[in-house]
Design a protein around this motif. Structure first.
Motif, PDB file in Angstrom:
ATOM      1  N   LYS A 118      30.342  -8.080 123.582  1.00 23.77           N
ATOM      2  CA  LYS A 118      30.327  -7.215 125.110  1.00 23.77           C
ATOM      3  C   LYS A 118      29.816  -7.987 126.183  1.00 23.77           C
ATOM      4  O   LYS A 118      30.391  -7.914 127.110  1.00 23.77           O
ATOM      5  CB  LYS A 118      29.380  -5.709 124.793  1.00 23.77           C
ATOM      6  N   ALA A 119      28.946  -8.693 125.865  1.00 22.74           N
ATOM      7  CA  ALA A 119      28.491  -9.711 126.905  1.00 22.74           C
ATOM      8  C   ALA A 119      29.426 -10.662 127.263  1.00 22.74           C
ATOM      9  O   ALA A 119      29.483 -10.887 128.536  1.00 22.74           O
ATOM     10  CB  ALA A 119      27.075 -10.504 126.532  1.00 22.74           C
ATOM     11  N   LEU A 120      30.109 -11.403 126.489  1.00 30.94           N
ATOM     12  CA  LEU A 120      31.029 -12.380 126.817  1.00 30.94           C
ATOM     13  C   LEU A 120      32.338 -11.837 127.622  1.00 30.94           C
ATOM     14  O   LEU A 120      32.761 -12.403 128.389  1.00 30.94           O
ATOM     15  CB  LEU A 120      31.433 -13.101 125.840  1.00 30.94           C
ATOM     16  N   GLU A 121      32.623 -10.487 127.130  1.00 23.74           N
ATOM     17  CA  GLU A 121      33.840  -9.695 127.892  1.00 23.74           C
ATOM     18  C   GLU A 121      33.472  -9.429 129.190  1.00 23.74           C
ATOM     19  O   GLU A 121      34.443  -9.801 130.054  1.00 23.74           O
ATOM     20  CB  GLU A 121      34.167  -8.551 127.025  1.00 23.74           C
ATOM     21  N   THR A 122      32.205  -9.051 129.215  1.00 25.44           N
ATOM     22  CA  THR A 122      31.862  -8.689 130.837  1.00 25.44           C
ATOM     23  C   THR A 122      31.676  -9.935 131.709  1.00 25.44           C
ATOM     24  O   THR A 122      32.297  -9.987 132.768  1.00 25.44           O
ATOM     25  CB  THR A 122      30.372  -8.166 130.813  1.00 25.44           C
ATOM     26  N   TYR A 123      31.141 -11.081 131.158  1.00 29.66           N
ATOM     27  CA  TYR A 123      31.308 -12.230 131.956  1.00 29.66           C
ATOM     28  C   TYR A 123      32.601 -12.705 132.164  1.00 29.66           C
ATOM     29  O   TYR A 123      32.863 -13.116 133.455  1.00 29.66           O
ATOM     30  CB  TYR A 123      30.412 -13.407 130.986  1.00 29.66           C
ATOM     31  N   VAL A 124      33.490 -12.744 131.326  1.00 26.52           N
ATOM     32  CA  VAL A 124      34.845 -13.276 131.454  1.00 26.52           C
ATOM     33  C   VAL A 124      35.544 -12.412 132.726  1.00 26.52           C
ATOM     34  O   VAL A 124      36.303 -12.705 133.398  1.00 26.52           O
ATOM     35  CB  VAL A 124      35.657 -13.465 130.032  1.00 26.52           C
ATOM     36  N   LYS A 125      35.389 -11.091 132.492  1.00 25.82           N
ATOM     37  CA  LYS A 125      36.234 -10.082 133.459  1.00 25.82           C
ATOM     38  C   LYS A 125      35.746 -10.423 134.648  1.00 25.82           C
ATOM     39  O   LYS A 125      36.496 -10.626 135.797  1.00 25.82           O
ATOM     40  CB  LYS A 125      35.860  -8.519 132.801  1.00 25.82           C
ATOM     41  N   ILE A 126      34.397 -10.293 135.085  1.00 24.82           N
ATOM     42  CA  ILE A 126      33.846 -10.665 136.323  1.00 24.82           C
ATOM     43  C   ILE A 126      34.067 -11.861 136.990  1.00 24.82           C
ATOM     44  O   ILE A 126      34.682 -12.222 138.239  1.00 24.82           O
ATOM     45  CB  ILE A 126      32.280 -10.561 136.318  1.00 24.82           C
ATOM     46  N   ALA A 127      34.064 -13.195 136.028  1.00 22.35           N
ATOM     47  CA  ALA A 127      34.685 -14.457 136.578  1.00 22.35           C
ATOM     48  C   ALA A 127      35.977 -14.521 137.003  1.00 22.35           C
ATOM     49  O   ALA A 127      36.463 -15.488 137.792  1.00 22.35           O
ATOM     50  CB  ALA A 127      33.999 -15.398 135.303  1.00 22.35           C
ATOM     51  N   THR A 128      36.795 -13.753 135.972  1.00 25.02           N
ATOM     52  CA  THR A 128      38.541 -13.996 136.017  1.00 25.02           C
ATOM     53  C   THR A 128      39.170 -12.771 136.961  1.00 25.02           C
ATOM     54  O   THR A 128      40.220 -13.159 137.502  1.00 25.02           O
ATOM     55  CB  THR A 128      38.894 -14.152 134.934  1.00 25.02           C
ATOM     56  N   GLU A 129      38.500 -11.884 137.265  1.00 23.57           N
ATOM     57  CA  GLU A 129      39.122 -10.756 137.771  1.00 23.57           C
ATOM     58  C   GLU A 129      38.694 -10.317 139.261  1.00 23.57           C
ATOM     59  O   GLU A 129      39.331  -9.749 140.122  1.00 23.57           O
ATOM     60  CB  GLU A 129      38.933  -9.497 136.967  1.00 23.57           C
ATOM     61  N   ALA A 130      37.531 -11.131 139.744  1.00 13.86           N
ATOM     62  CA  ALA A 130      37.127 -10.867 140.742  1.00 13.86           C
ATOM     63  C   ALA A 130      36.437 -11.970 141.715  1.00 13.86           C
ATOM     64  O   ALA A 130      35.528 -11.913 142.554  1.00 13.86           O
ATOM     65  CB  ALA A 130      36.072  -9.570 140.707  1.00 13.86           C
ATOM     66  N   GLY A 131      37.052 -13.040 141.434  1.00 15.77           N
ATOM     67  CA  GLY A 131      36.598 -14.223 142.153  1.00 15.77           C
ATOM     68  C   GLY A 131      37.591 -15.376 142.624  1.00 15.77           C
ATOM     69  O   GLY A 131      38.720 -15.040 142.522  1.00 15.77           O
ATOM     70  N   PRO A 132      37.181 -16.445 142.744  1.00 16.28           N
ATOM     71  CA  PRO A 132      38.172 -17.706 143.065  1.00 16.28           C
ATOM     72  C   PRO A 132      39.101 -18.177 142.148  1.00 16.28           C
ATOM     73  O   PRO A 132      38.675 -17.746 140.806  1.00 16.28           O
ATOM     74  CB  PRO A 132      36.815 -18.758 143.493  1.00 16.28           C
TER      75      PRO A 132
END
Length: 446
Positions: free
Chosen positions: A241-255
């Protein structure tokens, strides 16, 4: 080696310490009188000038001398290794990065402070950064029950930075949870003008950056189960769950290209005003407030990192601890401890912040600093420092971080699923622990 004053002149440091120089300001100063000259191995860093200012203040108050051997970060560990392994050490104090602490502690190279001065304890208010000032030799890990091995000298933990001007534009409040952070980031990203969140997902950064996500989800890389025994717990449902959260924030709402963003790129995106928010070390504050390097001076604020599903909060420790080697003369050890104790006192730590340093205490407030806007980071720093964790508390931490980084980075850039990345990282971590002499068990693959 150079005396601190020579370093100060060479670097043209210009600092004004507002606090008066008190010749008898507390027990730390009293115990620091009439000591022999000591030497310290320290890193070249953005906070060096502030530390030099404190050394100059110590010399002026006490008449004692502290000589600093300043070395670039990349070469300091080797100097420390060579000195502490010699029959006679070159340095009376060695400045140890958090990632190296386990190696230096476990090698038995440092003198426990309670042996230099009977029953010595850190002054009340000084932070231990996840008990990383203490080492339990029998369990080969950090522990509050272990021997006190050093005094923190720079408190570099992660905080959440956010651009207040952008937040006001979108009507946002600082996030309390990871879901809140994602919602804020998504709203900003969809506005089309700014990047909603700037990750630090390059291979040389990602394990450190991911650690708060992991621990706040009530997970960990591994746990010590006994003497020379460890269980790898990274690939747990909570870890996923932690890695899913990390990847989602990094890839869907950033550069674009988040897997290429390291600390330098992160700070640049925040300093140019393109990035709305990011998780980064408190040491970045100075660059974001530097009018010669930043377009967002006065617009950035800092906050406590978001909480996980059960309310847990964690911040990656990236601090420095000063230790005293065993292979120096007893009178030098006592002089070294006198200086470190002096440095850790509250009034000196207030001076340290005013000189541009990051304090190592959790009890310094805006009131102590006069509520000046330049010190508005103090509350967030103190909050995050109280939640600091060491993700990899064993001697091969650097090797373990490098081993896992590839899999995490590949998850961010889409070459592996989060499940594949966790299983591979767990296997790689188990291998490093085994090579370090642990008997290792591991959770079954997801």
């Amino acid at each position: 080696m150079y005396a601190a004053t020579r370093i100060k002149n060479r670097q043209r440091v210009c600092r004004t310490l507002v606090a008066a120089l008190l010749m008898s300001a507390g027990a730390g100063a009293a115990s620091a009188q009439d000591q022999p000259t000591i030497s310290m191995a320290i890193n070249q860093s953005p906070w060096l000038d502030s530390f030099v200012a404190m050394v100059d203040q110590y010399e002026e108050e006490t008449g004692n001398r502290v000589e600093l051997d300043v070395t670039p970060f990349g070469g300091l560990l080797e100097k420390i290794r060579n000195s502490v392994r010699a029959s006679q050490g070159s340095y009376d104090i060695v400045n140890v990065n958090s990632l190296w602490l386990s190696e230096i502690y476990s090698g038995g190279f440092l003198a426990p402070l309670g042996e230099i001065e009977a029953n010595y304890q850190l002054p009340e208010g000084v932070l231990s950064y996840g008990n990383t000032t203490n080492w339990d030799a029998s369990a080969a890990t950090f522990s509050s029950d272990g021997a006190l091995m050093g005094v923190p000298v720079n408190g570099n933990v992660q905080v959440l930075y956010y651009n207040t001007e952008i937040y006001e534009q979108f009507g946002l409040k600082p996030p309390k949870t990871w879901d809140d952070l994602f919602a804020n980031a998504k709203a900003i990203q969809e506005g089309g003008e700014y990047y909603g969140f700037v990750p630090r997902a390059a291979r040389d950064s990602i394990v450190y950056n991911f650690t708060p996500y992991l621990f706040s989800h009530d997970a960990a890389f591994f746990r010590i189960t006994g003497p020379d025994q460890a269980e790898v717990t990274l690939n747990s449902p909570e870890g996923l769950k932690a890695l899913e959260t990390y990847v989602k924030i990094a890839t869907e709402a950033g550069p674009p290209g988040p897997g290429n963003i390291a600390q330098g790129e992160l700070i640049q995106l925040m300093a140019t005003g393109k990035g709305a928010q990011a998780i980064a070390v408190i040491a970045a504050w100075g660059q974001l407030e530097d009018p010669n390097a930043s377009r967002v001076v006065g617009k950035i604020n800092a906050a406590l990192l978001p909480a996980g599903p059960d309310g847990m909060i964690a911040s990656s420790a990236g601090h420095w601890v000063a230790g005293i080697p065993k292979n120096v003369a007893p009178e030098k050890q006592k002089a070294a401890l006198a200086f470190l104790d002096w440095f850790a006192q509250k009034e000196r730590q207030v001076d340290y912040v005013r000189a541009g340093g990051v304090p190592v205490r959790g009890d310094i407030t805006g009131a102590d600093l006069g509520d000046e806007a330049a010190f508005r980071f103090i509350e967030a720093y103190s909050q995050n420092a109280r939640h600091a964790v060491m993700g990899l508390p064993f001697a091969s931490a650097a090797e373990a971080s490098d081993a896992m980084a590839l899999s995490f980075n590949r998850a961010v850039i889409g070459e592996l699923t989060q499940v594949q990345a966790l299983n591979q990282a767990a296997a790689d971590l188990a291998g490093v622990l085994e090579r370090a002499g642990f008997t290792v068990s591991k959770l079954p693959d997801l």
